[in-house]
Design a protein around this motif. Structure first.
Motif, PDB file in Angstrom:
ATOM      1  N   UNK A   1      75.511 143.213  74.858  1.00  0.00           N
ATOM      2  CA  UNK A   1      76.734 142.501  74.483  1.00  0.00           C
ATOM      3  C   UNK A   1      77.396 143.276  73.344  1.00  0.00           C
ATOM      4  N   UNK A   2      78.677 143.534  73.504  1.00  0.00           N
ATOM      5  CA  UNK A   2      79.463 144.225  72.467  1.00  0.00           C
ATOM      6  C   UNK A   2      80.603 143.313  72.036  1.00  0.00           C
ATOM      7  N   UNK A   3      81.175 143.570  70.897  1.00  0.00           N
ATOM      8  CA  UNK A   3      82.384 142.879  70.423  1.00  0.00           C
ATOM      9  C   UNK A   3      82.254 141.352  70.504  1.00  0.00           C
ATOM     10  N   UNK A   4      81.184 140.846  69.940  1.00  0.00           N
ATOM     11  CA  UNK A   4      80.928 139.399  70.018  1.00  0.00           C
ATOM     12  C   UNK A   4      81.865 138.628  69.089  1.00  0.00           C
ATOM     13  N   UNK A   5      82.430 137.557  69.608  1.00  0.00           N
ATOM     14  CA  UNK A   5      83.235 136.653  68.767  1.00  0.00           C
ATOM     15  C   UNK A   5      82.761 135.235  69.019  1.00  0.00           C
ATOM     16  N   UNK A   6      82.438 134.506  67.946  1.00  0.00           N
ATOM     17  CA  UNK A   6      81.993 133.121  68.158  1.00  0.00           C
ATOM     18  C   UNK A   6      83.057 132.152  67.658  1.00  0.00           C
ATOM     19  N   UNK A   7      83.241 131.093  68.400  1.00  0.00           N
ATOM     20  CA  UNK A   7      84.202 130.047  68.049  1.00  0.00           C
ATOM     21  C   UNK A   7      83.459 128.713  68.045  1.00  0.00           C
ATOM     22  N   UNK A   8      84.103 127.692  67.515  1.00  0.00           N
ATOM     23  CA  UNK A   8      83.433 126.390  67.442  1.00  0.00           C
ATOM     24  C   UNK A   8      83.137 125.827  68.843  1.00  0.00           C
ATOM     25  N   UNK A   9      83.963 126.200  69.830  1.00  0.00           N
ATOM     26  CA  UNK A   9      83.774 125.584  71.144  1.00  0.00           C
ATOM     27  C   UNK A   9      83.424 126.570  72.256  1.00  0.00           C
TER      28      UNK A   9
END
Ligand SMILES: CC(=O)N[C@H]1[C@@H](OP(=O)(O)OP(=O)(O)OC[C@H]2O[C@@H](n3ccc(=O)[nH]c3=O)[C@H](O)[C@@H]2O)O[C@H](CO)[C@@H](O)[C@@H]1O[C@H](C)C(=O)N[C@@H](C)C(=O)N[C@H](CCC(=O)O)C(=O)O
Length: 493
Positions: free
Chosen positions: A259-267
Protein backbone atom coordinates in the motif's frame (compact mmCIF):
# COMPACT_ATOMS: atom_id res chain seq x y z
CA UNK A 1 -21.82 -42.85 10.25
CA UNK A 2 -18.81 -45.20 10.39
CA UNK A 3 -18.16 -48.65 11.82
CA UNK A 4 -15.53 -48.85 14.55
CA UNK A 5 -13.24 -50.99 12.36
CA UNK A 6 -13.20 -48.24 9.75
CA UNK A 7 -11.80 -45.87 12.37
CA UNK A 8 -9.40 -48.19 14.22
CA UNK A 9 -7.67 -51.45 13.24
CA UNK A 10 -9.95 -53.66 15.42
CA UNK A 11 -12.14 -56.74 14.80
CA UNK A 12 -15.30 -55.26 16.30
CA UNK A 13 -17.64 -53.76 13.75
CA UNK A 14 -20.34 -51.87 15.67
CA UNK A 15 -21.64 -48.63 14.26
CA UNK A 16 -20.30 -45.47 15.87
CA UNK A 17 -23.06 -42.91 16.27
CA UNK A 18 -20.90 -40.03 17.50
CA UNK A 19 -17.47 -39.13 18.87
CA UNK A 20 -16.71 -37.04 21.99
CA UNK A 21 -13.99 -35.62 24.19
CA UNK A 22 -16.36 -34.26 26.84
CA UNK A 23 -18.15 -36.87 28.95
CA UNK A 24 -21.03 -34.46 29.60
CA UNK A 25 -22.12 -34.64 25.97
CA UNK A 26 -21.49 -38.33 25.26
CA UNK A 27 -24.28 -40.11 23.37
CA UNK A 28 -25.27 -43.72 22.73
CA UNK A 29 -22.85 -46.03 20.86
CA UNK A 30 -20.13 -43.44 20.79
CA UNK A 31 -16.38 -43.12 21.24
CA UNK A 32 -14.99 -41.14 24.19
CA UNK A 33 -11.47 -39.72 23.88
CA UNK A 34 -9.76 -39.09 27.24
CA UNK A 35 -7.88 -35.80 27.00
CA UNK A 36 -5.45 -34.98 29.78
CA UNK A 37 -6.28 -31.28 30.00
CA UNK A 38 -4.76 -28.27 31.65
CA UNK A 39 -7.16 -28.32 34.58
CA UNK A 40 -8.58 -31.87 34.68
CA UNK A 41 -7.76 -35.24 33.22
CA UNK A 42 -10.41 -36.69 30.87
CA UNK A 43 -9.46 -40.19 32.08
CA UNK A 44 -11.37 -39.29 35.27
CA UNK A 45 -14.63 -39.26 33.33
CA UNK A 46 -14.48 -42.68 31.68
CA UNK A 47 -17.22 -44.13 33.90
CA UNK A 48 -19.47 -41.11 33.25
CA UNK A 49 -18.90 -41.52 29.52
CA UNK A 50 -19.77 -45.23 29.64
CA UNK A 51 -22.88 -44.50 31.72
CA UNK A 52 -23.93 -42.01 29.02
CA UNK A 53 -23.50 -44.62 26.25
CA UNK A 54 -19.84 -44.67 25.14
CA UNK A 55 -18.97 -48.04 23.61
CA UNK A 56 -15.32 -47.34 22.99
CA UNK A 57 -12.75 -45.51 25.14
CA UNK A 58 -9.58 -44.09 23.61
CA UNK A 59 -7.04 -43.49 26.35
CA UNK A 60 -3.30 -43.17 27.04
CA UNK A 61 -2.81 -43.75 30.79
CA UNK A 62 -2.97 -47.02 32.76
CA UNK A 63 -6.55 -47.97 33.74
CA UNK A 64 -7.44 -49.94 36.87
CA UNK A 65 -10.80 -51.26 35.72
CA UNK A 66 -12.31 -52.22 32.38
CA UNK A 67 -15.92 -53.15 31.48
CA UNK A 68 -16.32 -56.39 29.49
CA UNK A 69 -18.68 -54.93 26.93
CA UNK A 70 -16.68 -51.76 26.23
CA UNK A 71 -13.83 -51.55 23.72
CA UNK A 72 -10.71 -49.88 25.16
CA UNK A 73 -8.07 -48.60 22.74
CA UNK A 74 -4.74 -47.46 24.18
CA UNK A 75 -2.83 -44.89 22.14
CA UNK A 76 0.32 -42.82 22.65
CA UNK A 77 -1.28 -39.45 22.07
CA UNK A 78 -5.05 -39.12 22.43
CA UNK A 79 -5.21 -35.66 20.81
CA UNK A 80 -3.41 -36.95 17.69
CA UNK A 81 -5.84 -39.88 17.47
CA UNK A 82 -8.78 -37.57 18.07
CA UNK A 83 -7.66 -35.45 15.11
CA UNK A 84 -7.14 -38.45 12.85
CA UNK A 85 -10.48 -40.04 13.77
CA UNK A 86 -12.51 -36.80 13.66
CA UNK A 87 -11.28 -36.09 10.13
CA UNK A 88 -12.11 -39.67 9.10
CA UNK A 89 -15.45 -39.86 10.94
CA UNK A 90 -16.67 -36.72 9.20
CA UNK A 91 -15.26 -37.81 5.79
CA UNK A 92 -12.38 -35.34 5.45
CA UNK A 93 -14.56 -32.23 5.05
CA UNK A 94 -11.68 -29.75 4.87
CA UNK A 95 -10.37 -31.51 1.75
CA UNK A 96 -13.70 -30.90 0.02
CA UNK A 97 -13.66 -27.12 0.16
CA UNK A 98 -11.25 -24.22 0.10
CA UNK A 99 -10.11 -23.55 3.66
CA UNK A 100 -8.51 -20.21 4.48
CA UNK A 101 -7.01 -19.89 7.97
CA UNK A 102 -6.14 -16.54 9.50
CA UNK A 103 -3.80 -16.25 12.46
CA UNK A 104 -2.39 -13.20 14.28
CA UNK A 105 -2.88 -11.23 17.46
CA UNK A 106 -5.34 -8.82 15.90
CA UNK A 107 -7.12 -8.56 12.57
CA UNK A 108 -8.18 -12.23 12.38
CA UNK A 109 -11.89 -11.46 12.45
CA UNK A 110 -11.88 -8.58 10.00
CA UNK A 111 -9.66 -10.43 7.51
CA UNK A 112 -11.64 -13.69 7.77
CA UNK A 113 -15.01 -11.95 7.43
CA UNK A 114 -13.91 -9.66 4.61
CA UNK A 115 -12.61 -12.61 2.58
CA UNK A 116 -15.79 -14.53 3.26
CA UNK A 117 -17.91 -11.57 2.18
CA UNK A 118 -15.75 -10.85 -0.87
CA UNK A 119 -16.07 -14.43 -2.11
CA UNK A 120 -19.74 -14.84 -1.22
CA UNK A 121 -20.71 -13.16 -4.49
CA UNK A 122 -19.26 -16.13 -6.39
CA UNK A 123 -19.28 -19.07 -3.97
CA UNK A 124 -21.28 -20.39 -1.05
CA UNK A 125 -18.98 -19.43 1.83
CA UNK A 126 -18.73 -20.11 5.55
CA UNK A 127 -16.93 -18.45 8.47
CA UNK A 128 -15.86 -19.75 11.87
CA UNK A 129 -14.37 -17.39 14.43
CA UNK A 130 -14.75 -14.98 17.32
CA UNK A 131 -17.90 -13.35 15.97
CA UNK A 132 -19.84 -16.57 15.31
CA UNK A 133 -20.25 -19.43 12.86
CA UNK A 134 -21.98 -18.50 9.60
CA UNK A 135 -22.84 -20.66 6.61
CA UNK A 136 -25.81 -21.50 4.41
CA UNK A 137 -28.11 -19.12 6.28
CA UNK A 138 -27.10 -20.55 9.67
CA UNK A 139 -25.68 -18.22 12.33
CA UNK A 140 -24.52 -19.87 15.54
CA UNK A 141 -22.44 -18.71 18.48
CA UNK A 142 -18.90 -20.07 18.42
CA UNK A 143 -17.59 -21.28 21.80
CA UNK A 144 -14.02 -20.21 21.03
CA UNK A 145 -12.20 -18.21 18.39
CA UNK A 146 -10.98 -21.60 17.15
CA UNK A 147 -13.29 -24.36 18.35
CA UNK A 148 -11.95 -27.74 19.42
CA UNK A 149 -11.44 -30.51 16.87
CA UNK A 150 -14.69 -32.48 16.99
CA UNK A 151 -16.90 -29.39 17.01
CA UNK A 152 -14.87 -27.95 14.15
CA UNK A 153 -14.87 -31.06 11.97
CA UNK A 154 -18.61 -31.56 12.59
CA UNK A 155 -19.35 -28.04 11.40
CA UNK A 156 -17.05 -28.34 8.40
CA UNK A 157 -18.85 -31.57 7.51
CA UNK A 158 -22.24 -29.86 7.79
CA UNK A 159 -20.95 -27.10 5.51
CA UNK A 160 -19.98 -29.70 2.90
CA UNK A 161 -23.45 -31.26 3.16
CA UNK A 162 -24.96 -27.82 2.58
CA UNK A 163 -22.79 -27.32 -0.49
CA UNK A 164 -20.54 -24.66 1.04
CA UNK A 165 -17.46 -24.36 -1.18
CA UNK A 166 -15.14 -22.33 0.99
CA UNK A 167 -14.63 -21.33 4.60
CA UNK A 168 -12.55 -18.74 6.41
CA UNK A 169 -11.38 -19.87 9.80
CA UNK A 170 -9.84 -17.79 12.56
CA UNK A 171 -6.94 -19.76 13.96
CA UNK A 172 -5.88 -18.68 17.45
CA UNK A 173 -2.52 -19.44 19.00
CA UNK A 174 -4.41 -21.46 21.66
CA UNK A 175 -6.16 -23.40 18.91
CA UNK A 176 -2.84 -24.20 17.24
CA UNK A 177 -1.02 -25.08 20.47
CA UNK A 178 -3.89 -27.27 21.69
CA UNK A 179 -4.02 -29.12 18.34
CA UNK A 180 -7.59 -28.03 17.55
CA UNK A 181 -6.83 -27.68 13.83
CA UNK A 182 -4.21 -30.40 13.31
CA UNK A 183 -6.53 -32.38 11.04
CA UNK A 184 -7.72 -29.42 8.97
CA UNK A 185 -6.45 -29.21 5.41
CA UNK A 186 -5.67 -25.52 4.78
CA UNK A 187 -5.37 -24.16 1.25
CA UNK A 188 -4.31 -20.71 2.37
CA UNK A 189 -2.86 -19.48 5.66
CA UNK A 190 -2.70 -15.78 6.47
CA UNK A 191 -0.63 -14.08 9.14
CA UNK A 192 -1.56 -10.58 10.31
CA UNK A 193 0.66 -9.60 13.23
CA UNK A 194 1.93 -10.68 16.62
CA UNK A 195 1.82 -8.73 19.89
CA UNK A 196 2.82 -9.76 23.36
CA UNK A 197 -0.34 -11.62 24.44
CA UNK A 198 -1.45 -14.78 26.21
CA UNK A 199 1.99 -15.21 27.77
CA UNK A 200 0.26 -16.76 30.80
CA UNK A 201 -0.49 -19.65 28.43
CA UNK A 202 2.44 -19.61 25.97
CA UNK A 203 5.15 -18.59 28.46
CA UNK A 204 7.41 -16.73 26.03
CA UNK A 205 7.13 -14.70 22.82
CA UNK A 206 9.12 -17.46 21.09
CA UNK A 207 6.48 -20.05 22.05
CA UNK A 208 3.70 -17.70 20.99
CA UNK A 209 5.31 -17.14 17.59
CA UNK A 210 6.01 -20.85 17.20
CA UNK A 211 2.29 -21.55 17.80
CA UNK A 212 1.27 -19.08 15.12
CA UNK A 213 3.94 -20.41 12.76
CA UNK A 214 2.42 -23.89 13.09
CA UNK A 215 -0.46 -22.87 10.82
CA UNK A 216 1.96 -22.62 7.91
CA UNK A 217 3.40 -26.07 8.54
CA UNK A 218 -0.12 -27.45 8.00
CA UNK A 219 -0.22 -26.19 4.39
CA UNK A 220 1.05 -28.48 1.63
CA UNK A 221 3.06 -27.56 -1.51
CA UNK A 222 -0.02 -26.51 -3.49
CA UNK A 223 -1.21 -24.01 -0.89
CA UNK A 224 -0.27 -20.42 -0.06
CA UNK A 225 1.21 -18.71 2.97
CA UNK A 226 0.31 -15.04 3.02
CA UNK A 227 2.77 -13.16 5.19
CA UNK A 228 3.11 -9.60 6.41
CA UNK A 229 6.66 -8.34 5.72
CA UNK A 230 6.16 -5.49 8.21
CA UNK A 231 6.21 -8.15 10.93
CA UNK A 232 9.90 -8.70 10.33
CA UNK A 233 10.59 -11.12 13.19
CA UNK A 234 7.77 -13.45 12.31
CA UNK A 235 8.45 -13.25 8.58
CA UNK A 236 12.09 -14.19 9.10
CA UNK A 237 11.08 -17.02 11.43
CA UNK A 238 8.74 -18.76 9.02
CA UNK A 239 9.82 -17.87 5.48
CA UNK A 240 12.42 -20.61 5.20
CA UNK A 241 10.39 -23.31 6.97
CA UNK A 242 7.43 -23.23 4.62
CA UNK A 243 6.84 -25.78 1.89
CA UNK A 244 3.93 -23.98 0.20
CA UNK A 245 3.99 -20.87 -2.05
CA UNK A 246 4.59 -17.57 -0.28
CA UNK A 247 2.91 -14.27 -1.14
CA UNK A 248 3.74 -11.20 0.91
CA UNK A 249 2.03 -7.93 1.71
CA UNK A 250 3.30 -4.87 3.54
CA UNK A 251 3.25 -1.13 4.04
CA UNK A 252 6.71 -0.35 5.34
CA UNK A 253 8.71 -3.25 3.95
CA UNK A 254 9.07 -4.55 0.40
CA UNK A 255 6.37 -7.08 -0.46
CA UNK A 256 4.52 -8.56 -3.44
CA UNK A 257 1.47 -6.44 -2.62
CA UNK A 258 2.03 -3.04 -1.04
CA UNK A 259 0.00 0.00 0.00
CA UNK A 260 1.36 3.41 -1.00
CA UNK A 261 0.08 6.95 -0.42
CA UNK A 262 -2.19 6.02 2.48
CA UNK A 263 -4.78 8.57 3.59
CA UNK A 264 -7.08 7.92 6.54
CA UNK A 265 -10.38 9.69 7.12
CA UNK A 266 -12.94 9.41 9.89
CA UNK A 267 -15.28 7.38 7.69
CA UNK A 268 -13.02 5.60 5.15
CA UNK A 269 -9.44 5.08 3.98
CA UNK A 270 -7.68 5.50 0.65
CA UNK A 271 -4.41 4.16 -0.74
CA UNK A 272 -2.70 2.99 -3.90
CA UNK A 273 -2.12 -0.72 -4.12
CA UNK A 274 1.06 -1.77 -5.83
CA UNK A 275 1.21 -5.26 -7.27
CA UNK A 276 4.61 -5.62 -8.91
CA UNK A 277 4.64 -2.72 -11.43
CA UNK A 278 0.93 -2.02 -11.36
CA UNK A 279 -0.40 0.81 -9.16
CA UNK A 280 -4.17 1.20 -8.61
CA UNK A 281 -6.21 3.47 -6.36
CA UNK A 282 -8.36 1.86 -3.65
CA UNK A 283 -10.98 3.41 -1.38
CA UNK A 284 -12.30 1.24 1.44
CA UNK A 285 -14.85 1.61 4.22
CA UNK A 286 -12.53 0.34 6.96
CA UNK A 287 -10.86 2.78 9.33
CA UNK A 288 -7.26 3.30 10.38
CA UNK A 289 -3.82 2.67 8.93
CA UNK A 290 -3.58 -0.66 10.75
CA UNK A 291 -6.69 -1.82 8.92
CA UNK A 292 -5.07 -1.05 5.56
CA UNK A 293 -2.67 -3.82 6.43
CA UNK A 294 -5.66 -6.11 7.01
CA UNK A 295 -7.19 -5.07 3.68
CA UNK A 296 -3.87 -5.90 1.98
CA UNK A 297 -4.02 -9.38 3.56
CA UNK A 298 -7.53 -9.79 2.13
CA UNK A 299 -6.44 -8.59 -1.31
CA UNK A 300 -3.43 -10.92 -1.31
CA UNK A 301 -5.64 -13.90 -0.46
CA UNK A 302 -8.03 -13.03 -3.31
CA UNK A 303 -5.09 -12.69 -5.71
CA UNK A 304 -3.80 -16.09 -4.54
CA UNK A 305 -7.21 -17.47 -5.51
CA UNK A 306 -6.52 -16.07 -8.99
CA UNK A 307 -9.02 -13.24 -8.87
CA UNK A 308 -7.93 -10.45 -11.28
CA UNK A 309 -6.68 -7.29 -9.56
CA UNK A 310 -9.51 -5.09 -10.88
CA UNK A 311 -12.06 -7.51 -9.43
CA UNK A 312 -10.17 -7.71 -6.14
CA UNK A 313 -10.33 -3.92 -5.86
CA UNK A 314 -14.00 -3.90 -6.74
CA UNK A 315 -14.73 -6.52 -4.06
CA UNK A 316 -12.83 -4.78 -1.24
CA UNK A 317 -14.35 -1.43 -2.16
CA UNK A 318 -17.84 -2.88 -1.96
CA UNK A 319 -17.68 -4.90 1.24
CA UNK A 320 -18.27 -3.15 4.50
CA UNK A 321 -16.23 -3.51 7.66
CA UNK A 322 -17.16 -5.83 10.48
CA UNK A 323 -19.61 -5.36 13.36
CA UNK A 324 -17.91 -3.86 16.38
CA UNK A 325 -14.47 -3.54 14.75
CA UNK A 326 -13.60 0.12 14.25
CA UNK A 327 -17.26 0.56 13.47
CA UNK A 328 -18.30 4.17 12.92
CA UNK A 329 -21.92 4.42 14.04
CA UNK A 330 -24.30 5.97 11.54
CA UNK A 331 -26.26 8.97 12.85
CA UNK A 332 -26.89 12.50 11.57
CA UNK A 333 -25.24 14.56 14.32
CA UNK A 334 -21.85 16.30 13.99
CA UNK A 335 -19.85 14.13 16.38
CA UNK A 336 -18.51 10.63 15.81
CA UNK A 337 -18.90 7.40 17.75
CA UNK A 338 -16.61 4.45 17.09
CA UNK A 339 -17.08 1.01 18.65
CA UNK A 340 -14.06 -1.27 18.71
CA UNK A 341 -13.36 -4.69 20.22
CA UNK A 342 -9.84 -3.57 21.17
CA UNK A 343 -8.45 -6.61 22.98
CA UNK A 344 -4.76 -5.73 23.09
CA UNK A 345 -2.85 -2.78 24.50
CA UNK A 346 -1.39 -2.23 21.03
CA UNK A 347 -4.93 -1.97 19.63
CA UNK A 348 -5.78 0.83 22.10
CA UNK A 349 -2.72 2.71 20.93
CA UNK A 350 -3.68 2.28 17.29
CA UNK A 351 -7.28 3.39 17.87
CA UNK A 352 -6.17 6.44 19.88
CA UNK A 353 -3.61 7.36 17.21
CA UNK A 354 -6.27 7.07 14.53
CA UNK A 355 -8.64 9.34 16.48
CA UNK A 356 -5.89 11.87 16.96
CA UNK A 357 -5.02 11.78 13.28
CA UNK A 358 -8.57 12.37 12.01
CA UNK A 359 -9.98 14.66 14.67
CA UNK A 360 -10.51 18.27 13.76
CA UNK A 361 -11.06 20.66 16.64
CA UNK A 362 -13.09 18.22 18.76
CA UNK A 363 -12.09 16.11 21.76
CA UNK A 364 -11.33 12.42 22.13
CA UNK A 365 -13.69 10.93 24.72
CA UNK A 366 -13.00 7.29 25.56
CA UNK A 367 -15.27 4.81 27.34
CA UNK A 368 -13.64 1.59 28.46
CA UNK A 369 -12.71 -0.65 31.38
CA UNK A 370 -10.64 -3.80 31.69
CA UNK A 371 -11.61 -7.44 32.15
CA UNK A 372 -11.55 -8.81 35.68
CA UNK A 373 -9.31 -11.60 36.91
CA UNK A 374 -6.86 -11.48 34.03
CA UNK A 375 -4.14 -9.52 32.32
CA UNK A 376 -3.69 -7.16 35.29
CA UNK A 377 -0.81 -5.15 33.83
CA UNK A 378 -2.98 -4.15 30.87
CA UNK A 379 -4.75 -1.70 33.22
CA UNK A 380 -1.66 0.41 33.80
CA UNK A 381 -0.75 0.39 30.12
CA UNK A 382 -4.17 1.47 28.82
CA UNK A 383 -4.39 4.11 31.57
CA UNK A 384 -1.08 5.58 30.40
CA UNK A 385 -2.19 5.51 26.77
CA UNK A 386 -5.45 7.29 27.61
CA UNK A 387 -3.37 9.85 29.47
CA UNK A 388 -1.38 10.46 26.31
CA UNK A 389 -4.21 10.67 23.79
CA UNK A 390 -7.62 11.35 25.38
CA UNK A 391 -9.34 14.51 26.55
CA UNK A 392 -11.94 12.76 28.70
CA UNK A 393 -12.16 9.19 29.95
CA UNK A 394 -15.16 7.36 31.36
CA UNK A 395 -14.09 4.15 33.05
CA UNK A 396 -16.68 1.44 33.30
CA UNK A 397 -17.58 -2.25 33.52
CA UNK A 398 -16.03 -4.67 31.05
CA UNK A 399 -16.39 -8.36 31.90
CA UNK A 400 -15.45 -7.81 35.54
CA UNK A 401 -16.16 -11.49 36.37
CA UNK A 402 -15.97 -11.70 40.17
CA UNK A 403 -13.68 -8.70 40.60
CA UNK A 404 -15.02 -5.39 41.87
CA UNK A 405 -15.68 -2.99 38.95
CA UNK A 406 -14.68 0.03 41.02
CA UNK A 407 -11.32 -1.59 41.89
CA UNK A 408 -10.59 -2.42 38.24
CA UNK A 409 -11.41 1.14 37.17
CA UNK A 410 -9.29 2.61 39.97
CA UNK A 411 -6.37 0.45 38.78
CA UNK A 412 -6.65 2.18 35.39
CA UNK A 413 -7.47 5.64 36.76
CA UNK A 414 -4.23 5.73 38.80
CA UNK A 415 -2.36 6.27 35.55
CA UNK A 416 -4.64 8.94 34.09
CA UNK A 417 -3.48 12.40 35.11
CA UNK A 418 -4.18 14.89 32.36
CA UNK A 419 -7.63 14.04 31.00
CA UNK A 420 -10.70 14.36 33.16
CA UNK A 421 -11.63 10.82 34.18
CA UNK A 422 -14.68 9.49 35.97
CA UNK A 423 -15.86 6.04 36.95
CA UNK A 424 -19.39 5.06 36.01
CA UNK A 425 -19.78 1.39 36.80
CA UNK A 426 -22.86 0.71 34.67
CA UNK A 427 -21.59 0.52 31.07
CA UNK A 428 -24.92 1.68 29.62
CA UNK A 429 -24.92 4.81 31.77
CA UNK A 430 -21.23 5.39 30.98
CA UNK A 431 -21.98 5.31 27.23
CA UNK A 432 -25.04 7.55 27.66
CA UNK A 433 -22.90 10.00 29.61
CA UNK A 434 -20.29 10.13 26.84
CA UNK A 435 -23.02 10.86 24.28
CA UNK A 436 -24.59 13.42 26.58
CA UNK A 437 -21.37 15.46 26.77
CA UNK A 438 -20.58 15.19 23.04
CA UNK A 439 -19.88 18.46 21.30
CA UNK A 440 -19.34 19.25 17.64
CA UNK A 441 -16.43 17.23 16.10
CA UNK A 442 -15.83 15.16 19.23
CA UNK A 443 -14.83 11.54 18.69
CA UNK A 444 -16.26 9.09 21.22
CA UNK A 445 -14.39 5.79 21.39
CA UNK A 446 -16.26 2.90 23.03
CA UNK A 447 -13.67 0.20 23.47
CA UNK A 448 -13.29 -3.38 24.62
CA UNK A 449 -16.58 -5.14 23.90
CA UNK A 450 -17.04 -4.69 20.14
CA UNK A 451 -19.84 -6.90 18.85
CA UNK A 452 -20.35 -8.75 22.14
CA UNK A 453 -23.82 -8.86 23.64
CA UNK A 454 -22.98 -10.16 27.08
CA UNK A 455 -21.05 -9.08 30.12
CA UNK A 456 -19.01 -11.73 31.91
CA UNK A 457 -19.89 -11.51 35.62
CA UNK A 458 -19.23 -13.60 38.73
CA UNK A 459 -22.02 -16.03 37.81
CA UNK A 460 -21.56 -16.35 34.05
CA UNK A 461 -22.56 -14.17 31.15
CA UNK A 462 -25.15 -11.49 31.89
CA UNK A 463 -27.20 -10.26 28.95
CA UNK A 464 -26.06 -6.91 27.56
CA UNK A 465 -27.50 -5.34 24.39
CA UNK A 466 -24.07 -4.38 23.05
CA UNK A 467 -22.18 -1.08 22.83
CA UNK A 468 -23.56 -0.19 19.41
CA UNK A 469 -27.17 -0.64 20.49
CA UNK A 470 -26.65 1.29 23.72
CA UNK A 471 -24.89 4.16 21.95
CA UNK A 472 -27.46 4.48 19.16
CA UNK A 473 -30.29 4.36 21.66
CA UNK A 474 -28.61 7.09 23.71
CA UNK A 475 -28.11 9.24 20.60
CA UNK A 476 -31.78 8.86 19.75
CA UNK A 477 -32.88 9.60 23.27
CA UNK A 478 -30.64 12.61 23.76
CA UNK A 479 -30.64 14.29 20.36
CA UNK A 480 -33.91 13.30 18.70
CA UNK A 481 -36.46 15.74 19.91
CA UNK A 482 -33.60 17.89 21.13
CA UNK A 483 -35.92 20.90 21.05
CA UNK A 484 -37.88 19.31 23.89
CA UNK A 485 -34.95 18.62 26.18
CA UNK A 486 -32.85 21.63 25.39
CA UNK A 487 -29.92 19.70 23.80
CA UNK A 488 -29.12 21.31 20.51
CA UNK A 489 -26.71 20.31 17.84
CA UNK A 490 -26.71 21.02 14.14
CA UNK A 491 -27.30 17.96 12.00
CA UNK A 492 -24.76 16.98 9.39
CA UNK A 493 -26.02 18.12 5.99
C1 LIG B 1 -6.39 -22.86 27.99
C2 LIG B 1 -7.35 -23.56 27.12
O1 LIG B 1 -7.53 -23.20 25.99
N1 LIG B 1 -8.01 -24.60 27.68
C3 LIG B 1 -8.91 -25.42 26.89
C4 LIG B 1 -8.64 -26.84 27.23
O2 LIG B 1 -8.92 -26.88 28.60
P1 LIG B 1 -8.26 -27.91 29.50
O3 LIG B 1 -7.10 -28.57 28.85
O4 LIG B 1 -8.05 -27.21 30.79
O5 LIG B 1 -9.44 -28.93 29.60
P2 LIG B 1 -9.95 -29.47 30.93
O6 LIG B 1 -11.04 -28.61 31.43
O7 LIG B 1 -8.77 -29.74 31.77
O8 LIG B 1 -10.58 -30.86 30.49
C5 LIG B 1 -9.81 -31.94 29.96
C6 LIG B 1 -10.72 -32.84 29.21
O9 LIG B 1 -11.69 -33.41 30.10
C7 LIG B 1 -12.95 -33.27 29.54
N2 LIG B 1 -13.95 -33.25 30.62
C8 LIG B 1 -13.95 -32.25 31.53
C9 LIG B 1 -14.94 -32.23 32.51
C10 LIG B 1 -15.94 -33.23 32.52
O10 LIG B 1 -16.85 -33.27 33.35
N3 LIG B 1 -15.87 -34.20 31.57
C11 LIG B 1 -14.91 -34.23 30.62
O11 LIG B 1 -14.90 -35.11 29.80
C12 LIG B 1 -12.88 -31.99 28.76
O12 LIG B 1 -13.89 -31.93 27.76
C13 LIG B 1 -11.50 -32.09 28.14
O13 LIG B 1 -11.53 -32.86 26.96
O14 LIG B 1 -9.46 -27.70 26.48
C14 LIG B 1 -10.85 -27.50 26.76
C15 LIG B 1 -11.67 -28.51 25.94
O15 LIG B 1 -11.44 -28.30 24.57
C16 LIG B 1 -11.24 -26.06 26.44
O16 LIG B 1 -12.56 -25.86 26.87
C17 LIG B 1 -10.34 -25.09 27.19
O17 LIG B 1 -10.58 -23.76 26.75
C18 LIG B 1 -10.67 -22.80 27.81
C19 LIG B 1 -11.95 -22.91 28.56
C20 LIG B 1 -10.51 -21.41 27.23
O18 LIG B 1 -11.12 -20.48 27.66
N4 LIG B 1 -9.69 -21.25 26.28
C21 LIG B 1 -9.44 -19.93 25.73
C22 LIG B 1 -8.30 -19.27 26.45
C23 LIG B 1 -9.09 -20.05 24.26
O19 LIG B 1 -8.93 -21.14 23.74
N5 LIG B 1 -9.00 -18.91 23.61
C24 LIG B 1 -8.64 -18.84 22.22
C25 LIG B 1 -8.55 -17.43 21.70
C26 LIG B 1 -7.62 -16.61 22.42
C27 LIG B 1 -7.51 -15.27 21.73
O20 LIG B 1 -6.90 -15.19 20.65
O21 LIG B 1 -8.04 -14.29 22.31
C28 LIG B 1 -9.75 -19.39 21.36
O22 LIG B 1 -9.43 -19.97 20.31
O23 LIG B 1 -10.92 -19.11 21.69
Amino acid sequence: MKKINELFPVDEDFKVQSIHSDSRYVGKDSIFFCIDGLSVDGHKYIEDAIFQGAKCIVYSKPLTFKHKDVLYIKVDNVLDELNRVADLFYDHPSYKMTVIGVTGSSGKTIVALMIKNALSQFLKMGYIGTNNIEYAGIIEQCPYTTPETIFLQRHLSDMVKKDVKGVTLEVSSHGLALKRVDSVHFDIGIFTNVYEEHLDFHGTMENLMASKAKLFSLIDEKGYAILNTDEVRFYNLVKDQIKCHILTYGIEHKADIMARNIEVFIDHSEFDVQVHDELKHVSVGVLGRFNISNVLAVMTALLALEMPLSQVIDRVEHISGVDGRMELLQHPYPFHVIVDYCQHVKSYEKVFQFAQQVKKDGRIIAVFGAPGKKNYNKRQKIGKLANQYCDQVILTAEDNRDEDIQDICLDIQKYIEKPVSVIIEDRRIAIEQAIEIANRHDIILILGKGHEQFMASAIGNDPYPGDKYVALEAINKIFKGEEDNGKEMEQID
